[in-house]
Motif scaffolding. Structure first.
Motif, PDB file in Angstrom:
ATOM      1  N   LEU A 184      46.528  37.084  89.293  1.00  0.00           N
ATOM      2  CA  LEU A 184      47.723  36.300  88.984  1.00  0.00           C
ATOM      3  C   LEU A 184      48.517  37.017  87.903  1.00  0.00           C
ATOM      4  CD1 LEU A 184      49.490  33.766  89.145  1.00  0.00           C
ATOM      5  CD2 LEU A 184      47.947  32.686  87.485  1.00  0.00           C
ATOM      6  N   TRP A 185      49.800  37.223  88.158  1.00  0.00           N
ATOM      7  CA  TRP A 185      50.677  37.905  87.210  1.00  0.00           C
ATOM      8  C   TRP A 185      51.691  36.907  86.647  1.00  0.00           C
ATOM      9  CZ3 TRP A 185      51.427  43.493  86.491  1.00  0.00           C
ATOM     10  CH2 TRP A 185      50.425  44.269  87.097  1.00  0.00           C
ATOM     11  N   LEU A 186      51.823  36.907  85.334  1.00  0.00           N
ATOM     12  CA  LEU A 186      52.821  36.085  84.650  1.00  0.00           C
ATOM     13  C   LEU A 186      53.819  37.012  83.971  1.00  0.00           C
ATOM     14  CD1 LEU A 186      54.022  33.495  83.464  1.00  0.00           C
ATOM     15  CD2 LEU A 186      52.286  33.599  81.667  1.00  0.00           C
ATOM     16  N   LEU A 187      55.080  36.919  84.372  1.00  0.00           N
ATOM     17  CA  LEU A 187      56.138  37.767  83.846  1.00  0.00           C
ATOM     18  C   LEU A 187      57.105  36.915  83.028  1.00  0.00           C
ATOM     19  CD1 LEU A 187      54.921  39.446  86.198  1.00  0.00           C
ATOM     20  CD2 LEU A 187      57.247  40.115  86.813  1.00  0.00           C
ATOM     21  N   THR A 188      57.476  37.394  81.864  1.00  0.00           N
ATOM     22  CA  THR A 188      58.456  36.705  81.019  1.00  0.00           C
ATOM     23  C   THR A 188      59.144  37.723  80.123  1.00  0.00           C
ATOM     24  OG1 THR A 188      57.035  36.358  79.085  1.00  0.00           O
ATOM     25  CG2 THR A 188      56.899  34.699  80.829  1.00  0.00           C
TER      26      THR A 188
ATOM     27  N   GLU B 138      48.504  29.435  79.703  1.00  0.00           N
ATOM     28  CA  GLU B 138      47.426  28.451  79.602  1.00  0.00           C
ATOM     29  C   GLU B 138      47.486  27.473  80.773  1.00  0.00           C
ATOM     30  OE1 GLU B 138      44.195  26.473  77.262  1.00  0.00           O
ATOM     31  OE2 GLU B 138      44.904  28.495  77.780  1.00  0.00           O
ATOM     32  N   LEU B 139      48.680  27.039  81.124  1.00  0.00           N
ATOM     33  CA  LEU B 139      48.855  26.125  82.258  1.00  0.00           C
ATOM     34  C   LEU B 139      48.307  26.769  83.537  1.00  0.00           C
ATOM     35  CD1 LEU B 139      52.263  24.348  83.151  1.00  0.00           C
ATOM     36  CD2 LEU B 139      50.652  25.147  84.866  1.00  0.00           C
ATOM     37  N   ALA B 140      48.773  27.987  83.826  1.00  0.00           N
ATOM     38  CA  ALA B 140      48.393  28.645  85.082  1.00  0.00           C
ATOM     39  C   ALA B 140      46.906  28.970  85.111  1.00  0.00           C
ATOM     40  CB  ALA B 140      49.218  29.913  85.271  1.00  0.00           C
ATOM     41  N   TRP B 141      46.346  29.384  83.956  1.00  0.00           N
ATOM     42  CA  TRP B 141      44.920  29.698  83.929  1.00  0.00           C
ATOM     43  C   TRP B 141      44.095  28.454  84.261  1.00  0.00           C
ATOM     44  CZ3 TRP B 141      40.273  28.341  81.978  1.00  0.00           C
ATOM     45  CH2 TRP B 141      39.229  29.268  82.097  1.00  0.00           C
TER      46      TRP B 141
ATOM     47  N   ASN C  65      63.081  33.628  95.992  1.00  0.00           N
ATOM     48  CA  ASN C  65      62.707  33.040  97.277  1.00  0.00           C
ATOM     49  C   ASN C  65      61.551  33.790  97.951  1.00  0.00           C
ATOM     50  OD1 ASN C  65      64.697  30.993  97.167  1.00  0.00           O
ATOM     51  ND2 ASN C  65      66.262  32.466  97.808  1.00  0.00           N
ATOM     52  N   HIS C  66      61.056  34.820  97.317  1.00  0.00           N
ATOM     53  CA  HIS C  66      59.883  35.520  97.865  1.00  0.00           C
ATOM     54  C   HIS C  66      58.708  34.544  97.823  1.00  0.00           C
ATOM     55  CE1 HIS C  66      56.571  38.331  98.338  1.00  0.00           C
ATOM     56  NE2 HIS C  66      57.427  39.299  98.635  1.00  0.00           N
ATOM     57  N   PRO C  67      57.915  34.470  98.886  1.00  0.00           N
ATOM     58  CA  PRO C  67      56.825  33.483  98.929  1.00  0.00           C
ATOM     59  C   PRO C  67      55.801  33.642  97.807  1.00  0.00           C
ATOM     60  CG  PRO C  67      56.669  35.032 100.775  1.00  0.00           C
ATOM     61  CD  PRO C  67      58.012  35.230 100.153  1.00  0.00           C
ATOM     62  N   ASN C  68      55.703  34.813  97.204  1.00  0.00           N
ATOM     63  CA  ASN C  68      54.744  35.017  96.126  1.00  0.00           C
ATOM     64  C   ASN C  68      55.352  34.847  94.733  1.00  0.00           C
ATOM     65  OD1 ASN C  68      52.414  35.383  97.607  1.00  0.00           O
ATOM     66  ND2 ASN C  68      52.541  37.613  97.639  1.00  0.00           N
ATOM     67  N   MET C  69      56.628  34.497  94.662  1.00  0.00           N
ATOM     68  CA  MET C  69      57.299  34.344  93.375  1.00  0.00           C
ATOM     69  C   MET C  69      57.580  32.872  93.075  1.00  0.00           C
ATOM     70  SD  MET C  69      58.876  35.438  90.592  1.00  0.00           S
ATOM     71  CE  MET C  69      59.447  37.152  90.644  1.00  0.00           C
ATOM     72  N   LEU C  70      57.198  32.422  91.898  1.00  0.00           N
ATOM     73  CA  LEU C  70      57.602  31.114  91.383  1.00  0.00           C
ATOM     74  C   LEU C  70      58.437  31.361  90.134  1.00  0.00           C
ATOM     75  CD1 LEU C  70      57.490  27.994  91.358  1.00  0.00           C
ATOM     76  CD2 LEU C  70      55.445  28.193  89.923  1.00  0.00           C
ATOM     77  N   PHE C  71      59.685  30.919  90.143  1.00  0.00           N
ATOM     78  CA  PHE C  71      60.616  31.130  89.033  1.00  0.00           C
ATOM     79  C   PHE C  71      60.803  29.806  88.305  1.00  0.00           C
ATOM     80  CE2 PHE C  71      64.542  31.715  86.779  1.00  0.00           C
ATOM     81  CZ  PHE C  71      64.655  33.077  86.540  1.00  0.00           C
TER      82      PHE C  71
ATOM     83  N   LEU D 294      49.816  28.145  93.694  1.00  0.00           N
ATOM     84  CA  LEU D 294      48.491  28.764  93.662  1.00  0.00           C
ATOM     85  C   LEU D 294      47.528  28.166  94.687  1.00  0.00           C
ATOM     86  CD1 LEU D 294      48.011  29.099  89.787  1.00  0.00           C
ATOM     87  CD2 LEU D 294      48.902  30.789  91.406  1.00  0.00           C
ATOM     88  N   GLY D 295      48.034  27.253  95.499  1.00  0.00           N
ATOM     89  CA  GLY D 295      47.212  26.660  96.547  1.00  0.00           C
ATOM     90  C   GLY D 295      46.142  25.727  96.018  1.00  0.00           C
ATOM     91  N   LYS D 296      46.448  25.013  94.908  1.00  0.00           N
ATOM     92  CA  LYS D 296      45.492  24.101  94.293  1.00  0.00           C
ATOM     93  C   LYS D 296      45.981  22.664  94.412  1.00  0.00           C
ATOM     94  CE  LYS D 296      42.713  27.298  92.507  1.00  0.00           C
ATOM     95  NZ  LYS D 296      41.261  27.387  92.762  1.00  0.00           N
ATOM     96  N   GLN D 297      45.050  21.743  94.516  1.00  0.00           N
ATOM     97  CA  GLN D 297      45.376  20.314  94.507  1.00  0.00           C
ATOM     98  C   GLN D 297      44.743  19.687  93.269  1.00  0.00           C
ATOM     99  OE1 GLN D 297      44.325  18.421  98.200  1.00  0.00           O
ATOM    100  NE2 GLN D 297      46.257  19.033  99.157  1.00  0.00           N
ATOM    101  N   LEU D 298      45.546  18.934  92.528  1.00  0.00           N
ATOM    102  CA  LEU D 298      45.078  18.321  91.291  1.00  0.00           C
ATOM    103  C   LEU D 298      44.979  16.813  91.452  1.00  0.00           C
ATOM    104  CD1 LEU D 298      47.308  20.316  88.778  1.00  0.00           C
ATOM    105  CD2 LEU D 298      44.927  20.787  89.389  1.00  0.00           C
TER     106      LEU D 298
END
Length: 330
Positions: free
Chosen positions: A60-64, A75-78, A213-219, A240-244
């Protein structure tokens, strides 16, 4: 796979730059790539190595850009990606759970040498870490492995630059990167002129925005996280394909509140020397300072704030991206 760009030195005659960043005066600064991104003049071999970072589908890559919510989203994504394992999160986010990819290129040569000599794990090669990797970086997309978006899940977070510039200034003052005489207004002027470490801001942001709009990008924006944290948590989980469960959502909201994050030793960078008070001014030097939207009004002069408004408008015109500088009071 060679890094496709070279560097152009910032000449010593640009005295305002080196007066602002005295620790870079000896070795110099340079601008790399078509967008002329500013790093230490000796950064090219490091950028080459980072460009060759191996890619795996489960990383998982986080870019900022700097000071745009990196730690908050990380922390959220982890936690989402690790099924809300709050016990496992009781270890340092960086360097234990997340790898800060470009620390070697952001540090001055002197700072890099000091961290290496001390054996700091901030400087360890990513290939020495267990996989899957959770990666943080401020590098623009065109400085990262070309197949990144087609291989890995990527989250990009941006914050309005008026608050980001104040937060970045405060952090760099605290860690002695900036001249103590430099004012926040002077720093903002250099920031808009693309003469600060890791600038330009907008070319970094707009590269990611074009890939939204790339399926692997969340902005995501920092301001969206401030206004609707639960909504952003749900978006990250879907990405990330997770259900909470409802319980997990409630736990995450509490855990990710600013006050909770600020007091959380595993994410607030106490271990890196932050969270102290300036003995002369009594001002907090915590890594997580206020986490507010609109705090720029308490720091920037009216003249510089207006210049930033014009700068933002010029760079965002026609892009469809809006960056909010103030939020309605709840």
């Amino acid at each position: 796979m060679e890094f496709p760009f070279t560097g152009e030195p910032i000449p010593a005659s640009e005295e305002a730059v080196y007066a602002a960043f005295p620790s870079y005066r000896q070795h110099g600064l340079a601008m790399f790539g078509p967008d002329r991104v500013v790093y230490s003049a000796d950064a090219l071999p490091i950028l080459q190595k980072l460009y060759q970072t191996p890619l795996h589908a489960d990383d998982l890559w986080l870019l900022t850009p700097p000071k745009c919510g990196t730690t908050w989203m990380s922390e959220l994504a982890w936690l989402v990606n690790h099924d809300c394992d709050f016990e496992a999160a009781k270890s340092y986010l960086v360097p234990d759970r997340a790898h800060f990819l470009d620390m070697p290129v952001l540090a001055s040569p002197r700072g890099r040498e000091a961290m290496t000599a001390s054996g700091s794990r901030m400087m360890m090669p990513i290939t020495d870490r267990p996989r899957p990797w959770h990666i943080q970086t401020h590098l623009p997309l065109n400085f990262l492995p070309p197949a990144l978006l087609d291989t890995c899940k990527v989250i990009y977070v941006v914050r309005n630059p008026k608050d980001a510039v104040v937060s970045f200034y405060k952090m760099l003052q605290n860690n002695k990167t900036l001249s103590p005489e430099l004012t926040v207004d002077q720093y903002a002027e250099l920031y808009m002129a693309d003469r600060c470490i890791s600038t330009p801001f907008f070319s970094n942001v707009l590269q990611a925005w074009k890939q939204r709009n790339h399926p692997n990008m969340l902005f995501v924006t920092f301001e969206e996280m401030k206004q609707d944290l639960r909504g952003v948590i749900n978006r990250v989980a879907a990405h990330l394909g997770k259900q909470l469960t409802e319980k997990q959502l409630e736990q995450l909201e509490r855990h990710l509140s600013f006050e909770s994050m600020k007091d959380n030793q595993w994410v607030n960078k106490e271990n890196l020397g932050y969270r102290k008070t300036d003995s002369s001014t009594g001002e907090s030097q915590a890594f997580m300072r206020k986490g507010q939207t609109g705090d720029w009004k308490n720091n920037l002069s009216t003249e510089v704030a207006q210049k930033m408004d014009v700068w933002m408008e010029e760079n965002l015109r026609g892009t469809g991206l809006e960056l909010v500088t103030e939020l309605p009071k709840k």
